[in-house]
Design an enzyme around this catalytic site. Structure first.
Site, PDB file in Angstrom:
ATOM      1  N   CYS A 100       0.769  -1.120  -0.353  1.00  0.00           N
ATOM      2  CA  CYS A 100      -0.452  -0.188   0.051  1.00  0.00           C
ATOM      3  C   CYS A 100       1.150   1.330  -0.125  1.00  0.00           C
ATOM      4  O   CYS A 100       1.645   1.704   1.125  1.00  0.00           O
ATOM      5  CB  CYS A 100      -0.984   0.018   1.195  1.00  0.00           C
ATOM      6  SG  CYS A 100      -1.949   1.382   1.421  1.00  0.00           S
ATOM      7  N   CYS A 103       0.388   3.191   3.581  1.00  0.00           N
ATOM      8  CA  CYS A 103       1.069   2.269   4.966  1.00  0.00           C
ATOM      9  C   CYS A 103       2.088   1.132   5.040  1.00  0.00           C
ATOM     10  O   CYS A 103       2.075   0.731   5.634  1.00  0.00           O
ATOM     11  CB  CYS A 103      -0.404   2.254   5.399  1.00  0.00           C
ATOM     12  SG  CYS A 103      -0.695   0.626   5.109  1.00  0.00           S
ATOM     13  N   CYS A 148      -7.566  -1.026   1.917  1.00  0.00           N
ATOM     14  CA  CYS A 148      -6.299  -1.136   2.608  1.00  0.00           C
ATOM     15  C   CYS A 148      -7.051  -1.753   4.178  1.00  0.00           C
ATOM     16  O   CYS A 148      -8.156  -0.639   4.974  1.00  0.00           O
ATOM     17  CB  CYS A 148      -5.325  -0.160   2.684  1.00  0.00           C
ATOM     18  SG  CYS A 148      -3.985  -1.044   3.681  1.00  0.00           S
ATOM     19  N   CYS A 151      -5.087   0.752   7.033  1.00  0.00           N
ATOM     20  CA  CYS A 151      -5.141   2.229   6.718  1.00  0.00           C
ATOM     21  C   CYS A 151      -6.580   2.662   6.445  1.00  0.00           C
ATOM     22  O   CYS A 151      -6.762   3.526   6.438  1.00  0.00           O
ATOM     23  CB  CYS A 151      -3.729   2.854   5.850  1.00  0.00           C
ATOM     24  SG  CYS A 151      -3.929   3.274   3.957  1.00  0.00           S
ATOM     25  N   CYS A 171      -9.393  -5.030  -9.205  1.00  0.00           N
ATOM     26  CA  CYS A 171      -8.606  -3.565 -10.400  1.00  0.00           C
ATOM     27  C   CYS A 171      -8.283  -2.248  -9.620  1.00  0.00           C
ATOM     28  O   CYS A 171      -8.630  -1.977  -8.598  1.00  0.00           O
ATOM     29  CB  CYS A 171     -10.009  -3.288 -11.160  1.00  0.00           C
ATOM     30  SG  CYS A 171      -9.394  -2.326 -12.906  1.00  0.00           S
TER      31      CYS A 171
HETATM   32 ZN   LIG Z   1      -2.371   0.883   3.666  1.00  0.00          ZN
END
Ligand SMILES: [Zn+2]
Length: 186
Positions: A100, A103, A148, A151, A171
């Site tokens: 990510c 984070c 995510c 975060c 996607c």
């Molecule tokens: Zn994250």
């Protein structure tokens, strides 16, 4: 002459043949997918330090504005979508892990990526526990939004037209990802 007829033959392949030719084929069965999920750390660079999904990262909006560039902020915090075909990660084929951009939580490995020809990095499965989902209605029709789990950053949408055996297409906005190649640090 031979080469020309080979190219002509390739052009006649249906799309499903093309994604097979363009990337490593997904595993044949659900067991193979489970193995990719279980062994995802084999693709993590030895010197990479990554957080766990069980360590939530909650920041005030102004802090996200400072940490992220404007394109990342728009996608991750405002559920925006980058323009198709703009991410260099579309063509990323090296072994490694996609984390990510907000984070650093590991989300996908290179072995879970496939070429969907949509212009966005696409994956047929994820690292277990990386995402939570919700329904959204931004295009009027209901879609599955995913974000995510650590975060809360928006990453993309989940569709059911991916390759077998999962048939999933995660996607993902490339700008919401950071790639850590297996050899060396990103
Ligand atoms: Zn994250």
């Amino acid at each position: 002459m031979k080469r020309r007829s080979l190219l002509k033959g390739l052009a006649g392949l249906p799309l499903i043949g093309l994604w097979r030719a363009a990337a490593a084929a997904p595993p044949k069965d659900a067991k193979g997918v489970e193995e990719l999920q279980r062994n995802w750390k084999m693709l993590l660079a030895a010197n990479a330090t990554v957080p766990l999904p069980t360590e939530p990262l909650k920041l005030p909006d102004e802090e996200w504005r400072k940490r992220l560039d404007s394109a990342q902020y728009y996608v991750l915090r405002k559920e925006g979508t980058e323009r198709a075909g703009t991410s260099p990660l579309n063509d990323e084929k090296r072994p490694g892990v996609f984390v990510c951009a907000g984070c650093s939580l590991p989300l996908f490995t290179s072995a879970m990526k496939y070429e969907s020809f949509t212009g966005w990095p696409s994956f047929f499965t994820t690292i277990p526990g990386a995402f939570a989902t919700k329904r959204d209605f931004l295009l009027i029709l209901p879609r599955t939004e995913y974000h995510c789990v650590r975060c809360g950053g928006h990453h993309g949408h989940l569709f059911d037209d991916g390759p077998p055996p999962t048939r999933q297409r995660w996607c993902n906005n490339g700008v919401a990802l950071r790639f850590i190649p297996k050899i060396g640090a990103a």
